[in-house]
Design an enzyme around this catalytic site. Structure first.
Site, PDB file in Angstrom:
ATOM      1  N   ARG A  91       0.906  -1.157  -0.168  1.00 48.51           N
ATOM      2  CA  ARG A  91      -0.064   0.005  -0.049  1.00 48.51           C
ATOM      3  C   ARG A  91       0.765   1.292  -0.093  1.00 48.51           C
ATOM      4  O   ARG A  91       1.749   1.429   0.862  1.00 48.51           O
ATOM      5  CB  ARG A  91      -0.899   0.039   1.201  1.00 48.51           C
ATOM      6  CG  ARG A  91      -1.786   1.287   1.271  1.00 48.51           C
ATOM      7  CD  ARG A  91      -3.005   1.082   1.761  1.00 48.51           C
ATOM      8  NE  ARG A  91      -3.952   2.376   1.695  1.00 48.51           N
ATOM      9  CZ  ARG A  91      -4.907   2.740   2.191  1.00 48.51           C
ATOM     10  NH1 ARG A  91      -4.952   1.875   3.466  1.00 48.51           N
ATOM     11  NH2 ARG A  91      -5.613   3.802   2.080  1.00 48.51           N
ATOM     12  N   ARG A 102      -7.159  -1.366  -3.127  1.00 45.45           N
ATOM     13  CA  ARG A 102      -5.857  -1.660  -2.399  1.00 45.45           C
ATOM     14  C   ARG A 102      -5.721  -2.910  -2.048  1.00 45.45           C
ATOM     15  O   ARG A 102      -6.751  -3.945  -1.640  1.00 45.45           O
ATOM     16  CB  ARG A 102      -6.010  -0.769  -1.353  1.00 45.45           C
ATOM     17  CG  ARG A 102      -7.374  -1.034  -0.339  1.00 45.45           C
ATOM     18  CD  ARG A 102      -7.643   0.363   0.417  1.00 45.45           C
ATOM     19  NE  ARG A 102      -7.707   1.360  -0.143  1.00 45.45           N
ATOM     20  CZ  ARG A 102      -8.336   2.559   0.172  1.00 45.45           C
ATOM     21  NH1 ARG A 102      -8.084   2.787   1.420  1.00 45.45           N
ATOM     22  NH2 ARG A 102      -8.081   3.472  -0.579  1.00 45.45           N
ATOM     23  N   ASP A 105      -5.890  -2.230   3.857  1.00 50.04           N
ATOM     24  CA  ASP A 105      -6.289  -1.004   4.385  1.00 50.04           C
ATOM     25  C   ASP A 105      -6.407  -1.400   5.804  1.00 50.04           C
ATOM     26  O   ASP A 105      -7.138  -2.249   6.250  1.00 50.04           O
ATOM     27  CB  ASP A 105      -7.649  -0.467   3.834  1.00 50.04           C
ATOM     28  CG  ASP A 105      -8.172   0.917   4.374  1.00 50.04           C
ATOM     29  OD1 ASP A 105      -7.119   1.563   5.118  1.00 50.04           O
ATOM     30  OD2 ASP A 105      -9.175   1.034   4.638  1.00 50.04           O
ATOM     31  N   ASP A 107      -7.166   0.109   9.712  1.00 44.60           N
ATOM     32  CA  ASP A 107      -7.872   1.584  10.218  1.00 44.60           C
ATOM     33  C   ASP A 107      -8.123   1.285  11.786  1.00 44.60           C
ATOM     34  O   ASP A 107      -8.457   0.350  12.326  1.00 44.60           O
ATOM     35  CB  ASP A 107      -9.120   1.874   9.737  1.00 44.60           C
ATOM     36  CG  ASP A 107      -9.106   2.598   8.296  1.00 44.60           C
ATOM     37  OD1 ASP A 107      -8.041   3.227   8.103  1.00 44.60           O
ATOM     38  OD2 ASP A 107     -10.246   2.602   7.786  1.00 44.60           O
TER      39      ASP A 107
END
Length: 171
Positions: A91, A102, A105, A107
């Site tokens: 990424r 992607r 990811d 978070d």
């Protein structure tokens, strides 16, 4: 000899997503890397879910999951670990389109009950309760957790989960 500095651990919730490559294998390896790099203990891992793209809808479906870890890193240090793990799996945030395809990811959704707003990090995640693709797997592992004054299962009940499907276990 015991350290003078009291090591405090926190419960952190991390959302995982991706739609490029073997995402489920990436999740497995990334979770191992997160725990290793942050000296964290994996407390819970949701199932993987196939979810429709959000924001930029002209792309392949995503796979999403959530984990809960126990870590002694502070939120900024944990964010740094997450960003390094994302980079390891290809990424490059500066070269991708917003909400686009992607490989991975990560978070940071919540860190204990910390409220934080810096240029790099807002806790709890500011769009958590708009995102069924996070709330569905999160409700699987922490339905009663309070985040930003809202119980996760109540947040999940307030969003459409249309198009979200639990994937079979990989073994």
């Amino acid at each position: 000899m015991e350290s003078e500095r009291q090591i405090r651990s926190a419960s952190a919730v991390i959302a995982l997503g991706g739609n490029v490559g073997d995402v489920r294998a990436t999740f497995r390896d990334a979770i191992s890397d997160i725990c290793g790099a942050s000296q964290a203990k994996l407390l819970a891992r949701s199932s993987d879910y196939s979810t429709p793209p959000w924001g930029d809808e002209d792309q392949a479906p995503f796979i999403n999951a959530c984990i809960e870890i126990e870590t002694s890193l502070d939120p900024q240090e944990l964010l740094s670990v997450l960003q390094k793990v994302e980079q390891k799996f290809g990424r490059t945030r500066t070269k991708e389109r917003r909400w686009g395809p992607r490989t991975l990811d990560l978070d940071l959704i919540a860190y204990d009950d910390v409220s934080l707003q810096t240029p790099e990090l807002t806790l709890p995640h500011p769009r958590l309760f708009e995102r069924a693709f996070v709330l569905v797997p999160l409700a699987e592992i922490a339905p009663n957790r309070m985040i930003g004054g809202i119980r996760v299962r109540d947040g999940r009940a307030s969003v459409s989960t249309q198009g979200i499907e639990r994937l079979p276990d990989t073994g």
